[in-house]
Structure formats: structure tokens, C-alpha cells
Design an enzyme around this catalytic site. Structure first.
Site, PDB file in Angstrom:
ATOM      1  N   ASP A 133      32.076  68.321  11.600  1.00 55.86           N
ATOM      2  CA  ASP A 133      33.114  67.486  12.200  1.00 55.86           C
ATOM      3  C   ASP A 133      34.182  67.179  11.156  1.00 55.86           C
ATOM      4  O   ASP A 133      33.940  67.231   9.948  1.00 55.86           O
ATOM      5  CB  ASP A 133      32.507  66.171  12.702  1.00 55.86           C
ATOM      6  CG  ASP A 133      31.610  66.374  13.915  1.00 55.86           C
ATOM      7  OD1 ASP A 133      31.796  67.386  14.621  1.00 55.86           O
ATOM      8  OD2 ASP A 133      30.714  65.537  14.133  1.00 55.86           O
ATOM      9  N   HIS A 134      35.370  66.844  11.628  1.00 54.71           N
ATOM     10  CA  HIS A 134      36.466  66.498  10.723  1.00 54.71           C
ATOM     11  C   HIS A 134      36.213  65.151  10.047  1.00 54.71           C
ATOM     12  O   HIS A 134      36.390  64.995   8.840  1.00 54.71           O
ATOM     13  CB  HIS A 134      37.783  66.448  11.504  1.00 54.71           C
ATOM     14  CG  HIS A 134      38.967  66.082  10.660  1.00 54.71           C
ATOM     15  ND1 HIS A 134      39.369  64.777  10.458  1.00 54.71           N
ATOM     16  CD2 HIS A 134      39.843  66.854   9.958  1.00 54.71           C
ATOM     17  CE1 HIS A 134      40.427  64.760   9.681  1.00 54.71           C
ATOM     18  NE2 HIS A 134      40.742  66.001   9.363  1.00 54.71           N
ATOM     19  N   ASP A 135      35.791  64.160  10.821  1.00 56.49           N
ATOM     20  CA  ASP A 135      35.659  62.797  10.307  1.00 56.49           C
ATOM     21  C   ASP A 135      34.195  62.529   9.957  1.00 56.49           C
ATOM     22  O   ASP A 135      33.412  62.028  10.763  1.00 56.49           O
ATOM     23  CB  ASP A 135      36.159  61.793  11.354  1.00 56.49           C
ATOM     24  CG  ASP A 135      36.196  60.373  10.813  1.00 56.49           C
ATOM     25  OD1 ASP A 135      36.125  60.221   9.583  1.00 56.49           O
ATOM     26  OD2 ASP A 135      36.277  59.436  11.617  1.00 56.49           O
TER      27      ASP A 135
END
Length: 351
Positions: free
Chosen positions: A197-199
Site C-alpha cells: 500500500d502507499h500509506d
């Protein structure tokens, strides 16, 4: 400061300032006659004043550059061509010149002409968000860490270019930016695996035990990530039962159980002051009492390493400052001398 690091290693560095002087000379300082910041980052340089907007004074720079090995500047990319000191112009004067440009954001891209400052780049690149408390506001890292890391990149890049020149006989352009500095010093965070995931948490906080803790008097930083240091910490604080708990036999597991470990650790640490715990832990648990930087002037380890010098100064009389950032066994380098007064060596160098 990158040029100061080179001067520490024996380079003859000439600092060129405009008639009004380096802006750092005007920074707030508790020294009445000088700027502490200017003194600290400009030791061991000679100083010349030149107005590069005037043809006759720019000609003085050209004359110096015919014999120089390196030019370092920190103009934004659109300024050097206007002043006639861009890489192509100066390479025509001296093909062996190593030309180092320090910018905020680099030489290309939409932000290339934007002014860059340490804490601006800290904020932009996630450092302030990482420094802030969980669910709290971002916080600045004081101490100009991005600037100082960029200075180290300057010294390293210039040295590498000089080494390469010994083989090729040619100078080259060396680009250092605060953006490159801020991201390079976060290489352990700048990893994004396929499918992640990005975050996500970027894994830099080992959690719980490793960190700053209150003691009976003062605060103590403890690092006990390895099995050896974890066992020693438990033994020294009277928490030996924790070291035998299989639920806590790795850094990752201890991070998960921090809410259980920390109250016990903090109660144990109340038995002594931070300085006393330093003595108790000795070489068995990596730690340090949280000190003021002023305490380093007389710290026995700093003195043993010869890292503080008494530097004569024409206004202050003398001051104690940093020396020997790198130790060389055969060529120790020159003794440091004070940052120049404005235009101090103009007559000697530019005449």
C-alpha cells in the site's frame, strides 16, 4: 560547510562574498560582534569580496579560476548564466575545473528555480511528519540536518570528481541539491515494494524499548535491539524475567508488547539518574544521557579524539570550535583557523 570540510582536509578555500556579505553574517547570535553560525560553517577559509555584476570584478574571478581546481556555488539555476559563471562558460576558461552547483531542488523540473531551505525540504520530504508524535503535528528537526548532509555530499562529490580528473584530465559538473540530500538520508524509508500500500509505516521506529526514557533525574536514550543488549538491559534493571519471555524474544515482538514493557522499564529507571545509568550500563547497553551541546566542549571522549580546537579570532580573541572531522593517519591536515572577516583577503588575493 562542504567547502569547510574540504578545507579541514587541506584544501585552500577562498570564500567569495558580495559587497553586502554572506547573509549568514546577519543571523541572530548571542555573540555581540560575530554570528556564531557564520563562524561555525566557514572556518579555515580566506575571504574575498567581489561584485559579480561588475565586469571588472567578474574578471578577477575568471583570473582566479584559471588556476583553481574547484568552484562551488549555491545559486538557483537561472542565476549563473546571467552572471557569466555557468558551467559551459567556466569550462571554456579552465577545462579541468570541477564545477559544483548546490541548489534547492536540482537543475530540472517544475521546482528548479524555487529557493530551497533546510526546513522547507524537511517538511516537503516527510521528515517533519515522521518526527512528530503519533497523531500529532509535524515537527522540525533542528540542527539543519538536510544542509549538513548536503555539505557532506558536496565534499564527497568534489573529491570523487577530482579523483576522476586525475585519470581523464577533465573537469565536470557536480550537482548537489537539498532535495537529493533529504531523500538520500532517508534511504531506509525510501523503499516501496511491489504490491505494498502507499500509506504504510516505513519501519524506522523500532518501537518501545529503543528511545528516550525518563529516569530519576534527566532522560536517557537506550538502544537494545540485539538479543545481547536486550538481555543486558533486563539484567541491569532487575527485569531478568522479561529476557526469558518467549513473547519478547525479538525487536518486532517487543514492539507489539511495548505497552506491557515500558511501565516496568520506567519504574526501574527511577532508581538512578541518567548519568548514573550511563555508568551502570557501561559497554553492555548502548545508551546516552540527553545532554546540551555545550557539554560536548569538555566531554572526555571528545577531548581524547582531538575534536575541539582553540581558534584565534581578531574580534573575539579566541573561541573553541570543531576540528578534525575526519582522522587521517599519515596526513592529518592543517590546524583550523577562523572564518574570515568580510573582505579580509581581498587585497592579498584579488589584486
Amino acid at each position: 560547510y562542504g567547502c569547510t570540510l574540504l578545507a579541514d582536509q587541506g584544501a585552500d578555500v577562498i570564500k567569495i562574498e558580495p559587497p553586502g556579505g554572506d547573509n549568514l553574517r546577519n543571523y541572530p547570535s548571542t555573540l555581540e560582534a560575530e554570528s556564531r553560525a557564520f563562524l561555525g560553517v566557514n572556518r579555515s577559509k580566506r575571504g574575498v569580496v567581489l561584485d559579480l555584476k561588475r565586469d571588472e570584478e567578474r574578471a578577477v574571478l575568471y583570473r582566479l579560476l584559471r588556476e583553481a581546481d574547484v568552484l562551488v556555488h549555491n545559486f538557483r539555476p537561472n542565476v549563473p548564466p546571467r552572471l557569466g559563471i555557468d558551467f559551459d562558460s567556466l569550462a571554456a576558461i579552465n577545462p579541468r575545473l570541477v564545477y559544483c552547483a548546490v541548489t534547492g531542488y536540482g537543475e530540472t523540473g517544475p521546482l528548479k528555480e524555487k529557493a530551497g531551505y533546510d526546513q522547507v525540504l524537511q517538511s516537503m520530504t516527510g521528515m517533519c511528519a515522521m518526527q512528530g508524535k503519533a497523531d500529532g503535528a509535524p515537527e522540525i528537526l533542528y540542527g539543519s540536518v538536510v544542509d549538513y548532509y548536503a555539505a557532506a555530499l558536496v565534499a564527497a562529490g568534489v573529491s570523487s570528481a577530482l579523483y576522476e580528473r586525475e585519470r581523464s584530465g577533465q573537469g565536470q559538473y557536480v550537482g548537489v541539491s537539498l532535495l537529493r540530500s533529504a531523500l538520500t538520508m532517508q534511504s531506509a524509508r525510501m523503499v516501496w515494494a511491489q504490491g505494498e500500500d502507499h500509506d504504510i509505516s516505513r519501519d524506522m521506529r523500532s518501537g518501545g524499548v529503543t528511545g528516550i526514557h525518563p529516569t530519576r533525574d534527566g532522560f536517557l536514550y537506550i538502544s537494545a535491539n540485539t538479543p545481547r543488549f536486550w538481555r543486558a538491559l533486563c539484567a541491569k534493571t532487575g527485569l531478568a524475567e522479561l529476557s526469558d519471555d518467549p513473547r519478547l524474544d525479538s525487536v518486532r515482538k517487543r514492539a507489539r508488547h511495548a505497552d506491557e514493557i515500558l511501565p516496568q522499564l520506567h519504574r526501574a529507571l527511577q532508581a538512578h539518574t541518567a548519568l548514573q545509568w550511563e555508568e551502570i550500563f557501561g559497554e553492555e547497553v548502548p545508551c546516552a544521557a540527553a545532554r546540551q551541546v555545550e557539554d560536548m566542549f569538555d566531554h572526555p571522549q571528545v577531548l581524547a579524539e582531538g575534536m575541539i580546537a582553540e581558534i584565534p579570532h581578531p574580534v573575539l580573541g579566541s573561541y573553541r570550535g570543531v576540528a578534525q572531522p575526519i582522522r587521517f593517519g599519515r596526513t592529518p591536515g592543517p590546524e583550523p583557523f577562523a572564518a574570515p572577516a568580510l573582505g579580509q583577503h581581498t587585497g592579498e588575493i584579488a589584486a
